[in-house]
Design a protein around this motif. Structure first.
Motif, short mmCIF file in Angstrom:
data_model
loop_
_atom_site.label_atom_id
_atom_site.label_comp_id
_atom_site.label_asym_id
_atom_site.label_seq_id
_atom_site.Cartn_x
_atom_site.Cartn_y
_atom_site.Cartn_z
N ALA A 1 0.61 -1.58 0.31
CA ALA A 1 0.05 -0.36 0.14
C ALA A 1 0.79 1.42 0.04
CB ALA A 1 -0.97 -0.01 1.30
N HIS A 2 1.66 1.07 0.14
CA HIS A 2 3.12 2.25 0.72
C HIS A 2 4.14 2.37 -0.56
CE1 HIS A 2 2.03 4.59 4.35
NE2 HIS A 2 1.61 3.50 5.47
N ARG A 3 3.30 1.78 -1.41
CA ARG A 3 4.50 1.30 -2.67
C ARG A 3 5.87 1.03 -2.47
NH1 ARG A 3 -0.08 1.67 -4.95
NH2 ARG A 3 -1.00 3.62 -5.26
N TRP B 1 -8.72 0.33 4.85
CA TRP B 1 -7.08 -0.06 5.19
C TRP B 1 -6.27 1.22 4.77
CZ3 TRP B 1 -4.78 -0.15 9.72
CH2 TRP B 1 -2.99 -0.68 9.35
N MET B 2 -6.93 1.73 3.36
CA MET B 2 -5.97 2.95 2.42
C MET B 2 -6.59 4.40 2.75
SD MET B 2 -3.18 2.36 0.48
CE MET B 2 -3.22 3.19 -1.21
N ASN B 3 -7.67 3.98 2.59
CA ASN B 3 -8.26 5.68 3.74
C ASN B 3 -7.84 6.31 4.89
OD1 ASN B 3 -10.49 6.75 5.01
ND2 ASN B 3 -11.34 7.58 2.52
N LYS B 4 -7.52 4.88 5.66
CA LYS B 4 -7.75 5.48 7.43
C LYS B 4 -6.15 5.70 7.60
CE LYS B 4 -8.36 3.39 11.33
NZ LYS B 4 -6.50 3.00 12.48
N ALA C 1 -13.40 -4.14 7.85
CA ALA C 1 -13.69 -4.85 6.25
C ALA C 1 -14.98 -5.36 5.23
CB ALA C 1 -12.95 -6.16 6.20
N VAL C 2 -15.59 -5.86 6.49
CA VAL C 2 -17.33 -6.43 6.15
C VAL C 2 -18.08 -5.38 5.65
CG1 VAL C 2 -19.25 -7.87 6.49
CG2 VAL C 2 -16.99 -8.73 6.10
N VAL D 1 -20.20 -3.42 2.60
CA VAL D 1 -21.52 -3.58 1.98
C VAL D 1 -21.65 -2.19 2.13
CG1 VAL D 1 -23.79 -3.58 3.48
CG2 VAL D 1 -21.77 -5.83 3.44
N THR D 2 -21.92 -1.21 2.96
CA THR D 2 -21.67 0.52 2.90
C THR D 2 -21.23 0.96 1.81
OG1 THR D 2 -20.35 1.04 4.49
CG2 THR D 2 -22.35 0.05 4.64
N GLY D 3 -20.14 0.69 1.63
CA GLY D 3 -18.87 1.68 0.38
C GLY D 3 -18.26 2.16 1.14
N ALA D 4 -18.46 2.62 1.88
CA ALA D 4 -17.70 3.25 3.13
C ALA D 4 -16.21 3.94 2.17
CB ALA D 4 -17.47 3.57 4.06
N ALA D 5 -15.44 2.94 2.04
CA ALA D 5 -13.85 3.75 1.57
C ALA D 5 -13.56 3.70 -0.07
CB ALA D 5 -13.37 2.79 2.48
#
Length: 362
Positions: A89-91, A119-122, A184-185, A189-193
């Motif tokens: 994620a950090h390249r 995870w990336m968003n947070k 994660a689930v 489900v909500t599409g939050a990230a």
């Protein structure tokens, strides 16, 4: 107690940009930002091989309670795969952004059961503003409270927990594995990230479904019901404790920055981060996160180069008279427990502790 820092630039000092540019030039000159593909392929191969050995042991042991050892080993391996996902994620792994994202999502979502997008968003917000009030999600109020104001605001049974949260912290980590899977689930489900890219939401949904479907089917098909639940309990507890115990020592108990603090990038990252001494075994157990100062200064730096960068950064900090914090793993845990308990004082009686009142952000 947490120190709320309201730093503003002082006249006559070296600018934050030039301060960071100087150490960045040294790092580039020594080639420490170059990819270490061989290291990561070797590590990935070793982990995959270990995973194969563990599942072979699972098949051979049958209905034996020694399966709980296998469960603990799986908890360790899932943590290591999570570290690799974090590095992708950090390249840090590949030069290609696409390859890093694909590797991070495959490792983190399919093998471990986490939402890569969540995870990336947070984590991106955390790196941009570590220990900064209102900006770093890692110090936002939750079951554990990281600021006196948030501890004092706790109500009901949670308030009782917050009072002794330092002592409860590591026992609570046994539930962190379940929490990470739930987040994660829920994220998918909500599409939050993944609102900006619905395709990733469907990909992660499919990967999570396949991961939990395969894993749970194998465990409950081959083990008696009670043993299967015990197996999952041990695996999730080990995974949760290892994940939490790797991330918590890096910032908890370090200075907390006010929301409007004007701090240059170099000082912000160094002053809020703590390194952990201990050699190669600590680096393995923590996935390189023991070099937290260097990781925050150079997020794309491969794990093997962090140790070399540490010497450069430490000398640079000494030249600039910027505090460089480093301690042992055991001592860092003591610091975390003590810090959380001191914050928890505000949940007992926020007016009984003058120090708490004095440190509040007004």
């Amino acid at each position: 107690m947490p120190r709320i820092v309201r730093t503003r630039p002082r006249s006559g000092t070296t600018s934050g940009t030039s301060t960071y540019s100087s150490i960045l030039a040294q790092v580039k000159e020594q080639g420490l930002l170059g990819r270490r593909i061989g290291f990561y392929w070797a590590l990935f191969g070793a982990l995959i091989g270990s995973l194969g050995v563990v599942w072979a042991a699972f098949a051979l042991l049958g209905h034996s309670w020694f399966q709980l050892i296998v469960a603990a080993a799986l908890g360790v391996l899932f943590t290591q795969f999570a570290f690799l996902s974090h590095e992708a994620a950090h390249r840090q792994v590949f030069a290609s952004h696409k390859w890093n994202d694909q590797a991070g999502r495959l490792l983190g979502t399919f093998l471990v059961g986490l939402s890569y997008s969540w995870w990336m968003n947070k984590h991106t917000r955390h790196h941009g503003n570590p220990n900064t009030v209102g900006k770093d999600p890692d110090i936002a109020p939750d079951t554990i409270r990281f600021r006196p104001e948030d501890a004092a605001a706790a109500r009901g049974p949670l308030r009782l927990l917050v009072r002794v949260q330092g002592y409860a912290f590591f026992p609570l980590l046994t539930l962190e594995g379940i929490n990470l899977h739930w987040l994660a689930v829920r994220s998918v489900v909500t599409g939050a990230a993944t609102k900006a890219d619905a395709r990733h939401r469907w990909i992660e949904g499919g990967l999570l479904t396949a991961r939990f479907g395969i894993y749970l089917t194998v465990v409950f098909w081959f083990l008696p019901l009670g043993m299967a639940f015990a197996f999952l309990g041990v695996q999730l507890a080990v995974f949760g404790v290892m994940m939490g115990a790797s991330f918590a020592p890096n910032h908890k108990g370090m200075p907390v920055l006010a929301h409007d603090a004007q701090v240059d990038f170099f000082s912000r990252q160094v002053r809020t981060s703590r390194n952990i001494r201990g050699g190669w075994w600590v680096s393995f157990l923590m996935g390189g996160l023991n070099y937290q100062v260097e990781h925050h200064l150079f997020p794309s730096m491969p794990r093997p180069a962090l140790k070399q960068a540490r010497l450069l950064v430490r000398d640079h900090c000494a030249t600039l008279d910027v505090p460089y914090t480093e301690t042992t793993l055991v001592r860092s845990y003591g610091i975390v427990v003590r810090y959380l308990n001191e914050v928890g004082l505000a949940a007992r009686d926020p007016f009984a502790c003058p120090l708490v009142a004095e440190l509040r952000v007004r």
